[in-house]
Design a protein around this motif. Structure first.
Motif, PDB file in Angstrom:
ATOM      1  N   ALA A  30       1.326  -1.158  -0.146  1.00  0.00           N
ATOM      2  CA  ALA A  30      -0.282  -0.366  -0.070  1.00  0.00           C
ATOM      3  C   ALA A  30       0.610   1.094   0.056  1.00  0.00           C
ATOM      4  CB  ALA A  30      -0.790   0.231   1.399  1.00  0.00           C
ATOM      5  N   LEU A  31       1.741   1.342   0.560  1.00  0.00           N
ATOM      6  CA  LEU A  31       3.079   2.097   0.723  1.00  0.00           C
ATOM      7  C   LEU A  31       2.928   2.429  -1.326  1.00  0.00           C
ATOM      8  CD1 LEU A  31       4.971   1.786   4.005  1.00  0.00           C
ATOM      9  CD2 LEU A  31       3.087   3.546   4.044  1.00  0.00           C
ATOM     10  N   ALA A  32       3.727   1.396  -1.449  1.00  0.00           N
ATOM     11  CA  ALA A  32       4.159   1.761  -2.764  1.00  0.00           C
ATOM     12  C   ALA A  32       3.244   2.437  -3.311  1.00  0.00           C
ATOM     13  CB  ALA A  32       4.947   0.232  -3.178  1.00  0.00           C
ATOM     14  N   ALA A  33       2.120   1.957  -3.252  1.00  0.00           N
ATOM     15  CA  ALA A  33       0.846   2.123  -4.449  1.00  0.00           C
ATOM     16  C   ALA A  33       0.347   3.963  -3.724  1.00  0.00           C
ATOM     17  CB  ALA A  33      -0.155   1.208  -3.639  1.00  0.00           C
ATOM     18  N   ASN A 207      -2.968  13.103  13.686  1.00  0.00           N
ATOM     19  CA  ASN A 207      -1.768  12.510  13.146  1.00  0.00           C
ATOM     20  C   ASN A 207      -1.106  10.754  13.120  1.00  0.00           C
ATOM     21  OD1 ASN A 207      -1.103  14.913  11.586  1.00  0.00           O
ATOM     22  ND2 ASN A 207      -0.061  16.070  12.511  1.00  0.00           N
ATOM     23  N   LEU A 208      -1.643  10.651  14.513  1.00  0.00           N
ATOM     24  CA  LEU A 208      -0.848   9.152  15.032  1.00  0.00           C
ATOM     25  C   LEU A 208      -1.761   8.139  14.696  1.00  0.00           C
ATOM     26  CD1 LEU A 208       0.286  10.269  18.570  1.00  0.00           C
ATOM     27  CD2 LEU A 208       1.154   9.560  16.391  1.00  0.00           C
ATOM     28  N   GLU A 209      -3.164   9.382  14.849  1.00  0.00           N
ATOM     29  CA  GLU A 209      -4.666   7.942  14.404  1.00  0.00           C
ATOM     30  C   GLU A 209      -4.291   7.738  12.831  1.00  0.00           C
ATOM     31  OE1 GLU A 209      -7.645   5.279  13.616  1.00  0.00           O
ATOM     32  OE2 GLU A 209      -6.769   6.345  16.014  1.00  0.00           O
ATOM     33  N   TYR A 210      -4.086   8.669  11.814  1.00  0.00           N
ATOM     34  CA  TYR A 210      -3.418   8.380  10.130  1.00  0.00           C
ATOM     35  C   TYR A 210      -2.725   7.195   9.867  1.00  0.00           C
ATOM     36  CZ  TYR A 210      -1.628   9.742   5.383  1.00  0.00           C
ATOM     37  OH  TYR A 210      -1.782   8.580   4.066  1.00  0.00           O
ATOM     38  N   ILE A 211      -1.610   6.974  10.648  1.00  0.00           N
ATOM     39  CA  ILE A 211      -0.587   5.683  11.500  1.00  0.00           C
ATOM     40  C   ILE A 211      -1.180   5.002  10.841  1.00  0.00           C
ATOM     41  CG2 ILE A 211       1.778   5.712  11.583  1.00  0.00           C
ATOM     42  CD1 ILE A 211       1.922   7.754  10.075  1.00  0.00           C
ATOM     43  N   ARG A 212      -1.902   5.075  12.097  1.00  0.00           N
ATOM     44  CA  ARG A 212      -1.971   3.671  12.711  1.00  0.00           C
ATOM     45  C   ARG A 212      -3.923   2.762  11.461  1.00  0.00           C
ATOM     46  NH1 ARG A 212      -2.325   5.599  17.654  1.00  0.00           N
ATOM     47  NH2 ARG A 212      -3.993   6.718  17.021  1.00  0.00           N
ATOM     48  N   SER A 213      -4.501   3.579  11.002  1.00  0.00           N
ATOM     49  CA  SER A 213      -5.387   3.700  10.443  1.00  0.00           C
ATOM     50  C   SER A 213      -4.502   3.548   8.596  1.00  0.00           C
ATOM     51  CB  SER A 213      -6.877   3.845  10.451  1.00  0.00           C
ATOM     52  OG  SER A 213      -6.420   5.359   9.898  1.00  0.00           O
ATOM     53  N   PHE A 214      -3.870   3.771   7.880  1.00  0.00           N
ATOM     54  CA  PHE A 214      -3.484   4.637   6.759  1.00  0.00           C
ATOM     55  C   PHE A 214      -4.062   3.095   5.327  1.00  0.00           C
ATOM     56  CE2 PHE A 214      -0.187   3.120   2.821  1.00  0.00           C
ATOM     57  CZ  PHE A 214      -0.413   4.500   2.225  1.00  0.00           C
ATOM     58  N   VAL A 216      -4.421   3.231   0.984  1.00  0.00           N
ATOM     59  CA  VAL A 216      -4.766   4.100  -0.501  1.00  0.00           C
ATOM     60  C   VAL A 216      -6.276   4.358  -0.304  1.00  0.00           C
ATOM     61  CG1 VAL A 216      -4.256   3.740  -2.819  1.00  0.00           C
ATOM     62  CG2 VAL A 216      -2.670   2.714  -0.839  1.00  0.00           C
ATOM     63  N   LEU A 217      -6.912   3.788  -0.197  1.00  0.00           N
ATOM     64  CA  LEU A 217      -8.621   4.239   0.041  1.00  0.00           C
ATOM     65  C   LEU A 217      -8.647   4.996   1.222  1.00  0.00           C
ATOM     66  CD1 LEU A 217     -10.381   1.045  -0.741  1.00  0.00           C
ATOM     67  CD2 LEU A 217      -9.967   2.989  -2.349  1.00  0.00           C
ATOM     68  N   GLY A 218      -8.047   5.686   2.164  1.00  0.00           N
ATOM     69  CA  GLY A 218      -8.553   6.208   3.497  1.00  0.00           C
ATOM     70  C   GLY A 218      -8.194   7.557   2.394  1.00  0.00           C
ATOM     71  N   LEU A 220      -7.503   8.727  -0.254  1.00  0.00           N
ATOM     72  CA  LEU A 220      -8.406   9.060  -1.915  1.00  0.00           C
ATOM     73  C   LEU A 220      -9.386   9.784  -0.504  1.00  0.00           C
ATOM     74  CD1 LEU A 220      -7.951   6.369  -3.860  1.00  0.00           C
ATOM     75  CD2 LEU A 220      -7.388   8.671  -4.050  1.00  0.00           C
ATOM     76  N   LYS A 221      -9.899   9.300   0.330  1.00  0.00           N
ATOM     77  CA  LYS A 221     -11.184  10.108   1.419  1.00  0.00           C
ATOM     78  C   LYS A 221     -11.152  10.806   1.610  1.00  0.00           C
ATOM     79  CE  LYS A 221     -14.904   9.087   3.723  1.00  0.00           C
ATOM     80  NZ  LYS A 221     -15.121  10.535   4.484  1.00  0.00           N
ATOM     81  N   ILE A 222      -9.439  11.030   2.580  1.00  0.00           N
ATOM     82  CA  ILE A 222      -8.653  12.450   2.756  1.00  0.00           C
ATOM     83  C   ILE A 222      -8.823  13.588   1.671  1.00  0.00           C
ATOM     84  CG2 ILE A 222      -6.927  14.368   3.885  1.00  0.00           C
ATOM     85  CD1 ILE A 222      -7.010  11.158   5.054  1.00  0.00           C
ATOM     86  N   MET A 223      -8.100  13.190   0.391  1.00  0.00           N
ATOM     87  CA  MET A 223      -7.967  14.144  -0.536  1.00  0.00           C
ATOM     88  C   MET A 223      -9.384  15.092  -1.216  1.00  0.00           C
ATOM     89  SD  MET A 223      -5.124  11.923  -2.516  1.00  0.00           S
ATOM     90  CE  MET A 223      -4.913  13.467  -4.066  1.00  0.00           C
TER      91      MET A 223
END
Length: 232
Positions: A30-33, A207-214, A216-218, A220-223
């Motif tokens: 997912a990080l590569a994507a 920010n920490l919650e973002y790391i926990r739940s990272f 790609v779809l997430g 896109l939703k944030i964007m």
């Protein structure tokens, strides 16, 4: 990509960071994507928005003296410093004339700068930072070294990923200047003291919650949510 644990800076190799590192270690595809999408989208937007950037650059030069871009040093993944690209929204040498954090009614903000900030158009040049690999579209907003130095061990986990143009934090604190003004009236403290003691710890929860739940779809939703927040 995510580095090997033993390759991280020593100040990041803490137990408080390790739990977040383990979460991300299981999401390497997912990080590569995420990086692939960053590059593709940044290339497309740079081409499409180049006429807009040219017009804004001309408006900035006509409005006030100084450079078109604001190039402050910020901190990104693994604590690496880089120079951010933003359209200048304040008078030249504003960093030397007041605090690093701005608040409502700050006299250093130019007329054009207020318009750019209201629509977040000053963020567009960060597309160059995304292409260079300094930033991602979604991630923790980059801080200056002074504020990174105040991070708790757990907050250091936000440096596991590149800094971001937007995030859930950016949406929740889109009126950050108003929040700082409120704390200033309640506490009588200075802007930077308020930011470090009150604003930054609350932003870091997102920010920490973002790391926990990272995911790609997430991202896109944030964007999408960011775009909606800007036009409201």
């Amino acid at each position: 990509m995510l580095k090997d644990w033993n390759s991280l800076p020593e100040y990041m190799r803490k137990e408080e960071v390790k739990k977040y590192y383990r979460e991300l270690s299981g999401k390497r595809p997912a990080l590569a994507a995420k990086r692939f999408l960053d590059v593709v989208l940044a290339l497309i937007l740079t081409v499409l928005l180049s006429p807009v950037m040219l017009i804004l650059a001309i408006c900035i030069k006509l409005d006030s003296k100084g450079p078109v871009f604001y190039r402050q040093e910020r901190i990104t993944q693994y604590g690496r410093p880089y120079r951010i690209f933003k359209f200048r929204t304040m008078v030249a040498d504003a960093d030397k004339k007041g605090p690093l954090v701005t608040r409502g009614g700050d006299s250093r903000i130019t007329r054009m700068g207020r318009k750019l900030r209201s629509c977040r158009l000053d963020e567009i040049p960060q597309l160059f930072n995304v292409l260079k690999g300094d930033m991602s579209f979604v991630g923790t907003r980059p801080e200056v070294q002074k504020y990174v130095d105040s991070y708790t061990p757990e907050m250091m986990a936000t440096l596991l990923l590149p800094a971001g143009i937007t995030s859930r934090t950016s949406i929740a604190y889109k009126d950050e200047e108003a929040e700082i003004d409120r704390y200033k009236k309640e506490t009588g403290k200075e802007t930077e003291e308020i930011y470090i003691q009150y604003i930054l710890p609350e932003k870091m929860k997102y920010n920490l919650e973002y790391i926990r739940s990272f995911s790609v779809l997430g991202d896109l939703k944030i964007m999408v949510d960011t775009a909606l927040a800007v036009i409201r």
